[in-house]
Design a protein around this motif. Sequence first.
Motif, PDB file in Angstrom:
ATOM      1  N   GLU A 134       0.820  -1.207   0.000  1.00  0.00           N
ATOM      2  CA  GLU A 134       0.000   0.000   0.000  1.00  0.00           C
ATOM      3  C   GLU A 134       0.855   1.259   0.000  1.00  0.00           C
ATOM      4  O   GLU A 134       0.517   2.253  -0.647  1.00  0.00           O
ATOM      5  CB  GLU A 134      -0.929   0.002   1.220  1.00  0.00           C
ATOM      6  N   ASP A 135       1.924   1.231   0.778  1.00  0.00           N
ATOM      7  CA  ASP A 135       2.811   2.401   0.868  1.00  0.00           C
ATOM      8  C   ASP A 135       4.163   1.939   1.408  1.00  0.00           C
ATOM      9  O   ASP A 135       4.298   1.645   2.594  1.00  0.00           O
ATOM     10  CB  ASP A 135       2.195   3.458   1.796  1.00  0.00           C
ATOM     11  N   LEU A 136       5.150   1.884   0.533  1.00  0.00           N
ATOM     12  CA  LEU A 136       6.470   1.391   0.905  1.00  0.00           C
ATOM     13  C   LEU A 136       7.152   2.299   1.933  1.00  0.00           C
ATOM     14  O   LEU A 136       7.873   1.821   2.816  1.00  0.00           O
ATOM     15  CB  LEU A 136       7.350   1.263  -0.338  1.00  0.00           C
ATOM     16  N   SER A 137       6.902   3.595   1.836  1.00  0.00           N
ATOM     17  CA  SER A 137       7.518   4.522   2.785  1.00  0.00           C
ATOM     18  C   SER A 137       6.981   4.297   4.201  1.00  0.00           C
ATOM     19  O   SER A 137       7.730   4.408   5.188  1.00  0.00           O
ATOM     20  CB  SER A 137       7.279   5.977   2.356  1.00  0.00           C
ATOM     21  N   LEU A 138       5.696   3.964   4.315  1.00  0.00           N
ATOM     22  CA  LEU A 138       5.120   3.665   5.625  1.00  0.00           C
ATOM     23  C   LEU A 138       5.714   2.378   6.194  1.00  0.00           C
ATOM     24  O   LEU A 138       5.919   2.264   7.408  1.00  0.00           O
ATOM     25  CB  LEU A 138       3.594   3.535   5.536  1.00  0.00           C
ATOM     26  N   ARG A 139       6.004   1.443   5.301  1.00  0.00           N
ATOM     27  CA  ARG A 139       6.614   0.185   5.758  1.00  0.00           C
ATOM     28  C   ARG A 139       8.016   0.446   6.317  1.00  0.00           C
ATOM     29  O   ARG A 139       8.395  -0.112   7.343  1.00  0.00           O
ATOM     30  CB  ARG A 139       6.675  -0.813   4.585  1.00  0.00           C
ATOM     31  N   TRP A 140       8.773   1.295   5.642  1.00  0.00           N
ATOM     32  CA  TRP A 140      10.093   1.656   6.151  1.00  0.00           C
ATOM     33  C   TRP A 140       9.978   2.394   7.484  1.00  0.00           C
ATOM     34  O   TRP A 140      10.768   2.176   8.408  1.00  0.00           O
ATOM     35  CB  TRP A 140      10.848   2.530   5.140  1.00  0.00           C
ATOM     36  N   ALA A 141       8.984   3.277   7.581  1.00  0.00           N
ATOM     37  CA  ALA A 141       8.770   4.020   8.819  1.00  0.00           C
ATOM     38  C   ALA A 141       8.415   3.062   9.965  1.00  0.00           C
ATOM     39  O   ALA A 141       8.902   3.224  11.094  1.00  0.00           O
ATOM     40  CB  ALA A 141       7.655   5.050   8.635  1.00  0.00           C
ATOM     41  N   ALA A 142       7.589   2.055   9.667  1.00  0.00           N
ATOM     42  CA  ALA A 142       7.226   1.057  10.676  1.00  0.00           C
ATOM     43  C   ALA A 142       8.457   0.267  11.115  1.00  0.00           C
ATOM     44  O   ALA A 142       8.630  -0.024  12.299  1.00  0.00           O
ATOM     45  CB  ALA A 142       6.162   0.110  10.115  1.00  0.00           C
ATOM     46  N   THR A 143       9.319  -0.054  10.158  1.00  0.00           N
ATOM     47  CA  THR A 143      10.550  -0.787  10.474  1.00  0.00           C
ATOM     48  C   THR A 143      11.451   0.023  11.391  1.00  0.00           C
ATOM     49  O   THR A 143      11.951  -0.489  12.401  1.00  0.00           O
ATOM     50  CB  THR A 143      11.316  -1.124   9.178  1.00  0.00           C
ATOM     51  N   VAL A 144      11.643   1.296  11.043  1.00  0.00           N
ATOM     52  CA  VAL A 144      12.501   2.163  11.855  1.00  0.00           C
ATOM     53  C   VAL A 144      11.916   2.336  13.257  1.00  0.00           C
ATOM     54  O   VAL A 144      12.637   2.260  14.263  1.00  0.00           O
ATOM     55  CB  VAL A 144      12.671   3.541  11.175  1.00  0.00           C
ATOM     56  N   LEU A 145      10.599   2.542  13.347  1.00  0.00           N
ATOM     57  CA  LEU A 145       9.963   2.733  14.643  1.00  0.00           C
ATOM     58  C   LEU A 145      10.066   1.469  15.492  1.00  0.00           C
ATOM     59  O   LEU A 145      10.272   1.545  16.706  1.00  0.00           O
ATOM     60  CB  LEU A 145       8.497   3.129  14.457  1.00  0.00           C
ATOM     61  N   PHE A 146       9.942   0.299  14.850  1.00  0.00           N
ATOM     62  CA  PHE A 146      10.099  -0.953  15.578  1.00  0.00           C
ATOM     63  C   PHE A 146      11.502  -1.058  16.171  1.00  0.00           C
ATOM     64  O   PHE A 146      11.665  -1.426  17.337  1.00  0.00           O
ATOM     65  CB  PHE A 146       9.841  -2.147  14.654  1.00  0.00           C
ATOM     66  N   VAL A 147      12.506  -0.750  15.365  1.00  0.00           N
ATOM     67  CA  VAL A 147      13.894  -0.835  15.834  1.00  0.00           C
ATOM     68  C   VAL A 147      14.124   0.142  16.986  1.00  0.00           C
ATOM     69  O   VAL A 147      14.764  -0.205  17.987  1.00  0.00           O
ATOM     70  CB  VAL A 147      14.869  -0.546  14.675  1.00  0.00           C
ATOM     71  N   VAL A 148      13.577   1.355  16.875  1.00  0.00           N
ATOM     72  CA  VAL A 148      13.730   2.348  17.942  1.00  0.00           C
ATOM     73  C   VAL A 148      13.059   1.853  19.224  1.00  0.00           C
ATOM     74  O   VAL A 148      13.641   1.908  20.313  1.00  0.00           O
ATOM     75  CB  VAL A 148      13.124   3.704  17.516  1.00  0.00           C
ATOM     76  N   ALA A 149      11.830   1.352  19.097  1.00  0.00           N
ATOM     77  CA  ALA A 149      11.091   0.871  20.266  1.00  0.00           C
ATOM     78  C   ALA A 149      11.800  -0.315  20.912  1.00  0.00           C
ATOM     79  O   ALA A 149      11.885  -0.416  22.140  1.00  0.00           O
ATOM     80  CB  ALA A 149       9.668   0.486  19.861  1.00  0.00           C
ATOM     81  N   ALA A 150      12.313  -1.230  20.086  1.00  0.00           N
ATOM     82  CA  ALA A 150      13.008  -2.402  20.611  1.00  0.00           C
ATOM     83  C   ALA A 150      14.324  -2.003  21.277  1.00  0.00           C
ATOM     84  O   ALA A 150      14.709  -2.578  22.296  1.00  0.00           O
ATOM     85  CB  ALA A 150      13.270  -3.403  19.488  1.00  0.00           C
ATOM     86  N   SER A 151      15.004  -1.013  20.722  1.00  0.00           N
ATOM     87  CA  SER A 151      16.299  -0.586  21.256  1.00  0.00           C
ATOM     88  C   SER A 151      16.171   0.069  22.617  1.00  0.00           C
ATOM     89  O   SER A 151      17.089  -0.006  23.444  1.00  0.00           O
ATOM     90  CB  SER A 151      16.972   0.388  20.292  1.00  0.00           C
ATOM     91  N   THR A 152      15.045   0.722  22.888  1.00  0.00           N
ATOM     92  CA  THR A 152      14.874   1.388  24.174  1.00  0.00           C
ATOM     93  C   THR A 152      14.751   0.391  25.317  1.00  0.00           C
ATOM     94  O   THR A 152      14.817   0.788  26.490  1.00  0.00           O
ATOM     95  CB  THR A 152      13.635   2.315  24.170  1.00  0.00           C
ATOM     96  N   ASP A 153      14.578  -0.874  25.001  1.00  0.00           N
ATOM     97  CA  ASP A 153      14.555  -1.910  26.039  1.00  0.00           C
ATOM     98  C   ASP A 153      15.853  -1.863  26.841  1.00  0.00           C
ATOM     99  O   ASP A 153      15.854  -1.979  28.065  1.00  0.00           O
ATOM    100  CB  ASP A 153      14.379  -3.279  25.388  1.00  0.00           C
ATOM    101  N   LYS A 154      16.965  -1.688  26.167  1.00  0.00           N
ATOM    102  CA  LYS A 154      18.264  -1.615  26.828  1.00  0.00           C
ATOM    103  C   LYS A 154      18.406  -0.315  27.624  1.00  0.00           C
ATOM    104  O   LYS A 154      19.075  -0.282  28.648  1.00  0.00           O
ATOM    105  CB  LYS A 154      19.389  -1.707  25.795  1.00  0.00           C
ATOM    106  N   LEU A 155      17.747   0.764  27.128  1.00  0.00           N
ATOM    107  CA  LEU A 155      17.875   2.061  27.784  1.00  0.00           C
ATOM    108  C   LEU A 155      17.270   2.052  29.187  1.00  0.00           C
ATOM    109  O   LEU A 155      17.915   2.472  30.155  1.00  0.00           O
ATOM    110  CB  LEU A 155      17.205   3.149  26.938  1.00  0.00           C
ATOM    111  N   ASP A 156      16.026   1.561  29.321  1.00  0.00           N
ATOM    112  CA  ASP A 156      15.411   1.590  30.641  1.00  0.00           C
ATOM    113  C   ASP A 156      16.110   0.640  31.614  1.00  0.00           C
ATOM    114  O   ASP A 156      16.252   0.934  32.800  1.00  0.00           O
ATOM    115  CB  ASP A 156      13.903   1.336  30.588  1.00  0.00           C
ATOM    116  N   GLY A 157      16.574  -0.504  31.089  1.00  0.00           N
ATOM    117  CA  GLY A 157      17.308  -1.425  31.951  1.00  0.00           C
ATOM    118  C   GLY A 157      18.624  -0.834  32.427  1.00  0.00           C
ATOM    119  O   GLY A 157      18.998  -0.960  33.598  1.00  0.00           O
TER     120      GLY A 157
END
Length: 205
Positions: free
Chosen positions: A46-69
Amino acid sequence: MEGGSQRHGSLFDGWNSPPNIVTYVRIVLVVAFLALYVASGRFGSEDLSLRWAATVLFVVAASTDKLDGWMARKYDQVTELGKLLDPIADKLLILAALIVASCFNEIAWWVTALFLIRELGITLMRFLVIDSGGSVIAASKAGKYKTLFECFAIALLLAPIPALVGLETGPAHIYSLFTAAIVYIALILCLYSGGEYLYHTLLKR
């Protein structure tokens, strides 16, 4: 570490500590990620740019796991609520991604079902431990490796590489096979760490 179950204060002690606030933000990011992922369509059709944005946001959200710990350990702000919410935030992000991926037919439902059974079962057990007066058992090394491989697998799955090179091309098939291999490694670690958690929890009863 799978440590002994000592009794602590209230579950909500330190609820507003900076590490816990980071965890709350991670949970909010799950909603934004899901909106982008669903709107992008299967393989970003439907929208390749949105898919890339979802990928980047997932990586950012997953990476913050280490930050709070890291913050919790560095500033001695480890709380029972944090130990409970941190893995729940991980599970919300990962399981939501897997469910949407299965809806899009990007991953088999039986794989997602096994992840769901393990993750929801362990989460329920954590609540039962708290309800019975025990303390939350922190994630083991196997559990941490499981989370790492899950995040890596989903990031690979989300990245619309096959759509860029052509879904039916050789490179796309190789990429898909590699992604599938990482998913299965994550699944094995998921089931193993779940069994390990179950064993340690029952052993201390």
